[in-house]
Design a protein around this motif. Structure first.
Motif, mmCIF file in Angstrom:
data_model
loop_
_atom_site.group_PDB
_atom_site.id
_atom_site.type_symbol
_atom_site.label_atom_id
_atom_site.label_comp_id
_atom_site.label_asym_id
_atom_site.label_seq_id
_atom_site.Cartn_x
_atom_site.Cartn_y
_atom_site.Cartn_z
ATOM 1 N N ALA A 95 0.840 -1.200 0.000
ATOM 2 C CA ALA A 95 0.000 0.000 0.000
ATOM 3 C C ALA A 95 0.865 1.236 0.000
ATOM 4 O O ALA A 95 2.013 1.205 0.444
ATOM 5 C CB ALA A 95 -0.894 0.003 1.238
ATOM 6 N N VAL A 96 0.310 2.323 -0.506
ATOM 7 C CA VAL A 96 0.975 3.621 -0.389
ATOM 8 C C VAL A 96 0.053 4.525 0.428
ATOM 9 O O VAL A 96 -1.131 4.646 0.117
ATOM 10 C CB VAL A 96 1.247 4.255 -1.769
ATOM 11 N N VAL A 97 0.604 5.086 1.499
ATOM 12 C CA VAL A 97 -0.193 5.917 2.411
ATOM 13 C C VAL A 97 0.486 7.276 2.581
ATOM 14 O O VAL A 97 1.701 7.357 2.763
ATOM 15 C CB VAL A 97 -0.364 5.213 3.782
ATOM 16 N N GLU A 98 -0.322 8.315 2.507
ATOM 17 C CA GLU A 98 0.198 9.680 2.652
ATOM 18 C C GLU A 98 -0.079 10.164 4.067
ATOM 19 O O GLU A 98 -1.217 10.025 4.565
ATOM 20 C CB GLU A 98 -0.524 10.583 1.641
ATOM 21 N N ASN A 99 0.922 10.719 4.697
ATOM 22 C CA ASN A 99 0.788 11.318 6.038
ATOM 23 C C ASN A 99 0.176 10.394 7.088
ATOM 24 O O ASN A 99 -0.493 10.854 8.018
ATOM 25 C CB ASN A 99 -0.030 12.608 5.959
ATOM 26 N N ILE A 117 4.382 -11.273 -4.653
ATOM 27 C CA ILE A 117 4.856 -10.036 -4.021
ATOM 28 C C ILE A 117 5.231 -8.951 -5.046
ATOM 29 O O ILE A 117 4.870 -7.776 -4.881
ATOM 30 C CB ILE A 117 6.024 -10.323 -3.023
ATOM 31 N N TYR A 118 5.922 -9.346 -6.130
ATOM 32 C CA TYR A 118 6.340 -8.330 -7.112
ATOM 33 C C TYR A 118 5.141 -7.616 -7.713
ATOM 34 O O TYR A 118 5.092 -6.399 -7.779
ATOM 35 C CB TYR A 118 7.187 -8.959 -8.237
ATOM 36 N N SER A 119 4.160 -8.407 -8.140
ATOM 37 C CA SER A 119 3.028 -7.754 -8.812
ATOM 38 C C SER A 119 2.182 -6.968 -7.819
ATOM 39 O O SER A 119 1.625 -5.927 -8.161
ATOM 40 C CB SER A 119 2.192 -8.773 -9.594
ATOM 41 N N VAL A 120 2.110 -7.408 -6.561
ATOM 42 C CA VAL A 120 1.320 -6.668 -5.565
ATOM 43 C C VAL A 120 1.965 -5.298 -5.289
ATOM 44 O O VAL A 120 1.281 -4.271 -5.257
ATOM 45 C CB VAL A 120 1.164 -7.500 -4.268
ATOM 46 N N VAL A 121 3.286 -5.280 -5.135
ATOM 47 C CA VAL A 121 3.982 -4.004 -4.890
ATOM 48 C C VAL A 121 3.851 -3.099 -6.119
ATOM 49 O O VAL A 121 3.576 -1.898 -6.012
ATOM 50 C CB VAL A 121 5.465 -4.247 -4.529
ATOM 51 N N ASP A 122 4.024 -3.712 -7.291
ATOM 52 C CA ASP A 122 3.901 -2.968 -8.539
ATOM 53 C C ASP A 122 2.521 -2.328 -8.669
ATOM 54 O O ASP A 122 2.382 -1.149 -9.002
ATOM 55 C CB ASP A 122 4.118 -3.987 -9.678
ATOM 56 N N GLN A 123 1.490 -3.102 -8.361
ATOM 57 C CA GLN A 123 0.114 -2.570 -8.438
ATOM 58 C C GLN A 123 -0.094 -1.443 -7.441
ATOM 59 O O GLN A 123 -0.768 -0.462 -7.730
ATOM 60 C CB GLN A 123 -0.896 -3.668 -8.124
ATOM 61 N N ALA A 124 0.461 -1.610 -6.230
ATOM 62 C CA ALA A 124 0.265 -0.572 -5.205
ATOM 63 C C ALA A 124 0.869 0.744 -5.687
ATOM 64 O O ALA A 124 0.257 1.809 -5.538
ATOM 65 C CB ALA A 124 0.890 -1.006 -3.884
ATOM 66 N N LEU A 125 2.065 0.681 -6.284
ATOM 67 C CA LEU A 125 2.700 1.907 -6.775
ATOM 68 C C LEU A 125 1.924 2.484 -7.961
ATOM 69 O O LEU A 125 1.650 3.678 -8.019
ATOM 70 C CB LEU A 125 4.161 1.632 -7.176
ATOM 71 N N HIS A 158 -0.274 5.992 -8.497
ATOM 72 C CA HIS A 158 0.327 6.885 -9.506
ATOM 73 C C HIS A 158 1.636 7.493 -9.016
ATOM 74 O O HIS A 158 1.877 8.680 -9.180
ATOM 75 C CB HIS A 158 -0.649 8.007 -9.907
ATOM 76 N N VAL A 159 2.444 6.669 -8.358
ATOM 77 C CA VAL A 159 3.754 7.158 -7.927
ATOM 78 C C VAL A 159 4.829 6.128 -8.258
ATOM 79 O O VAL A 159 4.554 4.933 -8.382
ATOM 80 C CB VAL A 159 3.822 7.437 -6.393
ATOM 81 N N GLY A 160 6.043 6.617 -8.401
ATOM 82 C CA GLY A 160 7.202 5.740 -8.505
ATOM 83 C C GLY A 160 7.941 5.803 -7.183
ATOM 84 O O GLY A 160 7.572 6.598 -6.300
#
Ligand code: KG4
Ligand code: ZN
Length: 346
Positions: free
Chosen positions: A20-24, A59-67, A71-73
């Motif tokens: 997941a990507v989480v802001e703040n 794991i690779y595709s899950v991390v890839d999808q999360a990024l 919409h972030v690298g």
């Protein structure tokens, strides 16, 4: 230091591969969870080797999808937070190695996160709600843990007690097996209980007065005894619901006993320690009856995450990552996983 962070969270402690990507620490930009339920269902529980292999495959595709869903690298990420423990060793290693590889390649800081702490921080992902108020009395109920914790401030915990034998979720899973219900047992028991009478059987409640501990093994044995009474020829667990077994009443009475003890002891502890609010988290906090009973009996606010954040996910790992990143945590790239890591106390 600016409080603006974007954290990549990775979670592989049990049978969900998640990123997941989480802001703040509060705003979920993406949260991807690949469940392994169908792989483990034939075994009636999590099969560790099957879990690790499935984590490696996804794991690779899950991390890839999360990024990509966020919409972030990696250049837009501040740190990589990964579950370090507690959990299955072989599963934890997969997420940890992925996180280390990403940290090494990108130069980003690595943060090893406690899975129990992550469950607590699922509450901070509810952006629309008011901030939780300390001191919080927290009940963590998952497949591996049933813990009562006093949370005095961010990242500050006092463990009051926990299960002496089966965790609450484990009890649901084991009793579901006794009744021939599908894995995972929690949702299966909850559904079966809808049609049942919760007073049909007076199952024991282990109050363990004078302590903040729990015990569910006696309750499990009482259900087994009742099953054997109606099915005298039964030797081991059953494969499917048996004709003649009053599944709904057994499920409802079992669930009522678990819920009764969890709710009463948590509210008692909240009173005793003068908590301002109660926080309930972990897979079992998805249970409808548990949520309703807290609502009915509590005189103070009870915070429970939305269903998607009750069970394992990586957004909650990133939420802790945010706090720990701001607190200055930076882990070396050679840290090991900690399969039996308790919640850090002050
Ligand atoms: O937190 P979690 O996803 O994984 C661990 O960290 O263990 O919790 C999984 C546990 C399982 O034992 C599952 O049966 C239980 O949470 N669970 C439930 C419900 N949904 C999941 N138990 C009772 N009622 C539910 N609705
Ligand atoms: Zn969990």
């Amino acid at each position: 230091m600016s409080e603006d962070t974007r954290i990549l969270g990775i979670e592989t402690s049990c049978d969900e591969t998640a990123a997941a990507v989480v802001e703040n620490g509060s705003s979920i930009l993406s949260s991807v969870v690949a469940s392994q339920v169908s792989l483990h269902a034939p075994y009636g529980g999590v099969f560790p080797e099957v879990a690790s292999r499935a984590h490696v495959e996804t794991i690779y595709s899950v991390v890839d999808q999360a990024l990509s869903q966020a919409h972030v690298g990696l250049e837009a990420i501040d740190a990589i937070a990964v579950t370090r423990g507690p959990g299955l060793a072989g599963s934890l290693v997969v997420g940890m190695n992925m996180a280390k590889g990403l940290a090494l390649g990108s130069g980003l800081p690595l943060l090893g996160i406690n899975h129990l702490e992550a469950h607590l921080y699922s509450i901070w992902l509810m952006e629309d709600e008011e901030e939780p108020e300390f001191p919080l009395l927290a009940l963590i109920v998952s497949g591996g843990h049933s813990e009562l914790v006093l949370m005095k401030d961010h990242l500050s915990y006092q463990r009051l007690g926990g299960t002496l034998d089966d965790a609450a979720g484990e009890a649901f899973d084991k009793v579901a097996r006794l009744l021939g219900l599908a894995y995972p047992g929690g949702p299966a028991i909850q559904d079966a209980a809808e049609e049942g009478n919760s007073k049909a059987y007076d199952f024991p409640r282990a109050w363990l007065e004078g302590t903040w501990d729990f015990s569910f093994s006696g309750l499990k044995t009482a259900v087994l005894r009742q099953v054997r009474e109606t099915q005298p020829d039964l030797k081991a667990g059953v494969e499917a619901p048996l004709p003649g077994l009053p599944i709904a009443d057994l499920a409802a009475s079992f669930q009522a006993a678990v819920v009764d003890v969890l709710v009463e002891k948590t509210l008692l502890a909240a009173k005793e320690f003068e908590a301002r609010q109660v926080l309930v988290s972990g897979g079992v906090s998805a249970n409808r009856s548990l949520r309703e009973m807290f609502e009915q009996r509590a005189e103070i606010t009870v915070r429970v995450p939305p269903l998607a954040l009750c069970t394992d996910n990586a957004a909650m790992v990133a939420a802790v990552g945010h706090r720990r990143f701001l607190a200055g945590q930076r882990d070396a790239l050679d840290i090991d996983v900690l399969p039996t890591w308790p919640l850090n106390e002050d």
